[in-house]
Motif scaffolding. Structure first.
Motif, PDB file in Angstrom:
ATOM      1  N   VAL A  24       0.835  -1.200   0.000  1.00  0.00           N
ATOM      2  CA  VAL A  24       0.000   0.000   0.000  1.00  0.00           C
ATOM      3  C   VAL A  24       0.869   1.250   0.000  1.00  0.00           C
ATOM      4  CG1 VAL A  24      -1.637   1.353   1.368  1.00  0.00           C
ATOM      5  CG2 VAL A  24      -2.016  -1.094   1.041  1.00  0.00           C
ATOM      6  N   VAL A  35      -7.677   1.358   2.005  1.00  0.00           N
ATOM      7  CA  VAL A  35      -8.322   0.052   2.147  1.00  0.00           C
ATOM      8  C   VAL A  35      -9.423   0.223   3.196  1.00  0.00           C
ATOM      9  CG1 VAL A  35      -8.041  -2.374   2.714  1.00  0.00           C
ATOM     10  CG2 VAL A  35      -6.159  -1.141   1.601  1.00  0.00           C
ATOM     11  N   ASP A  83     -13.114  -1.263   5.142  1.00  0.00           N
ATOM     12  CA  ASP A  83     -13.899  -2.463   5.434  1.00  0.00           C
ATOM     13  C   ASP A  83     -15.320  -2.242   4.919  1.00  0.00           C
ATOM     14  OD1 ASP A  83     -15.234  -0.838   7.214  1.00  0.00           O
ATOM     15  OD2 ASP A  83     -14.306  -1.716   9.013  1.00  0.00           O
ATOM     16  N   THR A  89     -13.776  -6.268   1.387  1.00  0.00           N
ATOM     17  CA  THR A  89     -12.901  -5.115   1.569  1.00  0.00           C
ATOM     18  C   THR A  89     -13.018  -4.219   0.348  1.00  0.00           C
ATOM     19  OG1 THR A  89     -11.342  -6.427   2.883  1.00  0.00           O
ATOM     20  CG2 THR A  89     -10.507  -4.371   1.924  1.00  0.00           C
ATOM     21  N   LEU A 123     -11.158  -1.344  -1.948  1.00  0.00           N
ATOM     22  CA  LEU A 123      -9.908  -0.681  -2.324  1.00  0.00           C
ATOM     23  C   LEU A 123     -10.259   0.594  -3.081  1.00  0.00           C
ATOM     24  CD1 LEU A 123      -7.881  -3.771  -3.637  1.00  0.00           C
ATOM     25  CD2 LEU A 123      -8.042  -2.890  -1.290  1.00  0.00           C
TER      26      LEU A 123
END
Length: 356
Positions: free
Chosen positions: A19, A28, A30, A118, A120
């Motif tokens: 990252v 990132v 949740d 998740t 991105l």
């Protein structure tokens, strides 16, 4: 290779390193849109504190400055349906950064267990690019407006030039009718035809798609047609015919060629047919071969008698001066079958007919 069951901490370290390596701001999230990880470039770009970012809801970062309607639309509506989106544009005033235009790329990662997902989220700052594009569009609009104004001014100038030429031509004709001297009348009528020749060029410049190019065939046809209509009388009908290649030439050359044709045609109509004949004809041809060109004005009239002294009149002087200006060669031939004048630029072998 890492074992995801035994080396979770190592896997997390590797993921964070990846990252941080990404040059663009990267998040990132949740499933509740809380920040699980952020790239170093994210902190540097948006000037936010890592301690106040990690684990917090994205929309609450920095006292709510990330609660952006378009960002909510992307994360809560588009991504759940499509799982990915590239190039989603967001323009917003970010605290400590200013107004920025960002392109967002988003991916929803669904794991094999299916119990969690998740998000991105990558940012690309295109503020400068969009600014350049807006400046370019503004410049394009400004250029179009300037071109429009230029065209308006050009049209007005052409209109005034056309009117001025028409006034001059009318004055010359009035003077020609008023004078008693036949010689003076002839000179005034010749001057009138020369003005009309220039007017024909001006008219073609006005109607042509390019201001500096004139289509030869239509130009010479119109010019010769106008001259024939004004000069050929009913008592001596003379056919004036034009055969020309369909090419465009610079307007400066067209002016010179038009004036040459005017002088030669005036001379042919006046002197080639001292006696009326049914098949009287003057032929004007123009042909090209690369950069070379050939202009011929010929008639099937009486020709010049032998031992005729050289013509040193104004018309001849004009033709010679224009031929020299065009860097061309002037040749004349005369005989029982008629008279012809040939103007040639460079070496050229004509395939056009003569008025025989």
């Amino acid at each position: 290779m890492l074992d995801p069951l035994n080396d979770i901490k190592d896997a997390q370290t590797l993921a964070q390193a990846i990252v941080n390596t990404i040059p663009e701001p990267f998040l990132v999230l949740d499933e509740q849109f809380r920040v699980m990880a952020a790239s170093r470039s994210f902190y540097e770009t948006f000037k936010v504190d890592p301690a106040q970012t990690s684990g917090r809801l994205l929309y609450s970062l920095g006292d709510g400055q990330w609660d952006i309607p378009n960002l909510r639309l992307l994360l809560e509506t588009i991504i759940p349906e499509k799982t990915s989106m590239d190039g989603f544009e967001v323009e917003h005033d970010f605290p400590n950064v200013g107004r920025r235009t960002m392109l967002l790329n988003a991916r929803k990662v669904i794991y094999e267990t299916g119990t969690s997902a998740t998000m991105l989220l990558a940012f690309m700052d295109v503020t400068v690019r969009r600014g350049i594009e807006r400046d370019r569009e503004a410049l394009q609009l400004q250029t179009e407006e300037l071109l429009r104004q230029k065209q308006v001014l050009l049209d007005e100038m052409q209109h005034r030039v056309a009117n001025s030429l028409q006034i001059i031509a009318s004055i010359l004709m009035l003077k020609a009718r008023a004078v008693t001297s036949l010689e003076a009348r002839g000179h005034l009528q010749d001057a009138h035809q020369r003005v009309m020749s220039v007017a024909a060029v001006q008219q073609h410049l006005h109607t042509a798609s390019g201001i500096d190019q004139i289509e030869v065939s239509s130009y010479l046809s119109q010019l010769c047609g106008g001259l024939a209509t004004s000069m050929v009388g009913e008592g001596q009908p003379i056919e004036v015919k034009v055969i020309a290649d369909s090419v465009t030439i610079p307007s400066a050359r067209a002016v010179s060629i038009g004036l040459i044709v005017t002088e030669l045609l005036i001379n042919a109509i006046k002197h080639a047919f001292p006696k009326a004949r049914a098949d009287a004809r003057v032929l004007v041809t123009y042909e090209t071969e690369g950069d070379d060109w050939n202009l011929v004005v010929s008639d099937n009239g009486a020709g010049k008698p032998e031992n005729t002294p050289p013509d040193n009149g104004l018309g001849t002087a004009i033709v010679k001066a224009l031929v020299a200006q065009l860097e061309a060669r002037l040749d004349v031939s005369s005989g029982p079958a008629g008279f012809s004048t040939t103007i040639t630029h460079a070496t050229f072998t004509s395939s056009m007919p003569l008025a025989r």
